[in-house]
Design a protein around this motif. Sequence first.
Motif, PDB file in Angstrom:
ATOM      1  N   VAL A 198      -0.487   6.535  -3.696  1.00 40.47           N
ATOM      2  CA  VAL A 198      -0.811   5.485  -2.738  1.00 40.47           C
ATOM      3  C   VAL A 198      -2.165   4.888  -3.102  1.00 40.47           C
ATOM      4  O   VAL A 198      -2.917   5.464  -3.887  1.00 40.47           O
ATOM      5  N   GLU A 199      -2.462   3.739  -2.519  1.00 41.59           N
ATOM      6  CA  GLU A 199      -3.722   3.058  -2.803  1.00 41.59           C
ATOM      7  C   GLU A 199      -4.839   3.585  -1.912  1.00 41.59           C
ATOM      8  O   GLU A 199      -4.606   4.082  -0.817  1.00 41.59           O
ATOM      9  N   SER A 200      -6.078   3.427  -2.385  1.00 38.64           N
ATOM     10  CA  SER A 200      -7.255   3.838  -1.618  1.00 38.64           C
ATOM     11  C   SER A 200      -8.325   2.760  -1.730  1.00 38.64           C
ATOM     12  O   SER A 200      -8.927   2.604  -2.800  1.00 38.64           O
ATOM     13  N   PRO A 201      -8.562   1.982  -0.652  1.00 42.09           N
ATOM     14  CA  PRO A 201      -7.892   2.057   0.645  1.00 42.09           C
ATOM     15  C   PRO A 201      -6.471   1.501   0.549  1.00 42.09           C
ATOM     16  O   PRO A 201      -6.178   0.696  -0.324  1.00 42.09           O
ATOM     17  N   GLY A 202      -5.623   1.944   1.479  1.00 40.41           N
ATOM     18  CA  GLY A 202      -4.236   1.515   1.446  1.00 40.41           C
ATOM     19  C   GLY A 202      -3.645   1.410   2.832  1.00 40.41           C
ATOM     20  O   GLY A 202      -4.270   1.793   3.833  1.00 40.41           O
ATOM     21  N   PHE A 203      -2.438   0.904   2.890  1.00 43.35           N
ATOM     22  CA  PHE A 203      -1.733   0.651   4.147  1.00 43.35           C
ATOM     23  C   PHE A 203      -1.464   1.967   4.866  1.00 43.35           C
ATOM     24  O   PHE A 203      -0.838   2.869   4.311  1.00 43.35           O
ATOM     25  N   PHE A 433      -7.284   3.880   6.690  1.00 40.75           N
ATOM     26  CA  PHE A 433      -6.705   3.400   5.441  1.00 40.75           C
ATOM     27  C   PHE A 433      -6.855   4.411   4.305  1.00 40.75           C
ATOM     28  O   PHE A 433      -6.753   4.052   3.135  1.00 40.75           O
ATOM     29  N   SER A 434      -7.070   5.665   4.659  1.00 38.51           N
ATOM     30  CA  SER A 434      -7.288   6.689   3.645  1.00 38.51           C
ATOM     31  C   SER A 434      -6.716   8.022   4.098  1.00 38.51           C
ATOM     32  O   SER A 434      -6.894   8.425   5.253  1.00 38.51           O
TER      33      SER A 434
END
Length: 495
Positions: A198-203, A433-434
């Motif tokens: 997943v992305e950081s920050p992410g959904f 978001f993390s």
Amino acid sequence: MNRYETLAHALAEEIRAGRVPIGSKLPSLRQITTQHGVSQSTVLSAYYLLEEWGLIRAEERSGYFVTPGAAVSPAPEAHRPSLAESARVDISDLVFSVLQATKHVDAVPLGSAFPSPLLFPLSRLAKSLTQGVRSLNPWSTVADLPPGNEQLRRQIALRYVGAGMASPVDEIVVTNGALEALNLSLMAVTRPGDIVVVESPGFYAALQAIERLDLRALEVPVDPLTGLDLDALAQALEKHPVKACWLMTNFQNPTGATLTDTKKKALVELLAAHDVPLIEDDVYQELHFDKARPLPAKAFDTHGLVMHCGSFSKTLAPGYRIGWVSAGRFAERIQRLKLMTTLSASIPAQAGIADFLQHGAYDKHLRQLRAALNTQMASMQQALRRYMPEGTRWTLPAGGYFVWIELPLAIDAMALHRRAIEHGISLAPGPIFSATHAFQNCIRLNFGHPWSPQLEESIRKLGEIVADPLVRLSKTTEGATAGTPRRGGVPAGKS
């Protein structure tokens, strides 16, 4: 798109990319007329549009100049989460406690995940819904079971063609909003205990889905300007048995970052080399401010590994809960999961949106919506420059309706959230978001609502609250978190 709009978007792209320096004078009407082969009235209309977007300003008898904050300057270094190990996720309680505050109608909706419903053609959409229901075949309750209403899927497939790519109708599955499409895609390629990038920050909804399915999250950093760090992703794929990636390649939530086509192609090739599926969350793709709609990573997929998820909730029909996934090789598996869970998306809503796409001037609506969002972003950028304290940094997205803000290091975003709610203002604090509750001095704000004195006052009040010692981290916490995941983007005009 009119000629003046095309010219305005081309000039806006140059300004946002920093190729026209802040404060510099734009070419004269005669120069632009000669360079682009258009009339002076076209150039004037384009300049008026750029002025409306907040990118340029007119000075009497002097000409037009690029406004402060219009161009993107280097962002702070992106957060570098540890790639040493994945982690179980425990985020839902925090997310629910924050989102509860955004549901109050009387709260200023800076923390909302949705644009204003006033921006959508709800009356015209209601006519399409009526027409769609009238034309429904009595057997549609069976025929429109997954993969969904055929007319709607054909209209979606046509939009893929219009974007410069092909998506076979039989690979498109209609769902209850994009969130179900994303969740079904995740279920199709993972089992409990699997690792998901997943992305950081992410959904935060990606984190909630991972938590619910008992998966493990591996965070990869997102630069607020350039998007996902592909080198870090490559390291993650080498070190861990990653089963899927859940990523946003266009107008990423919360940063607004968009990958270049080159990076999207490299991303798809990297994942194909490791045979790792990509769940591409692309709900903001149609909300671009530049003239061209950005391609998804799906456009570069030749292996059927990309599950491209979209929705009409952010662009046309909030509340109708109609989304889809172009599922590639996983289409049949996702259809079965859909049948096993919620059976079908609303059949009348599918028919209504299909009718609107065919007869309701959807592209005209999107042009108006994008122009409104661009204007609202300019108003928020101006308010942030006026009221946020020195040292505050924020992004200048080229689409969507979120701005990601890095406050001075000592600010506690959760404390700011609580104080803002006391003043009737909602916001989205960075820790949601993390997976590790990072980004403690960051917030996400929504500019998807028509600008008003109330919104202007809410930004002023936020700036005032940020200066309050009660929203500062303790010295111990501040020292422990220095240099960790809290990065924004464009510096404020006074920083």
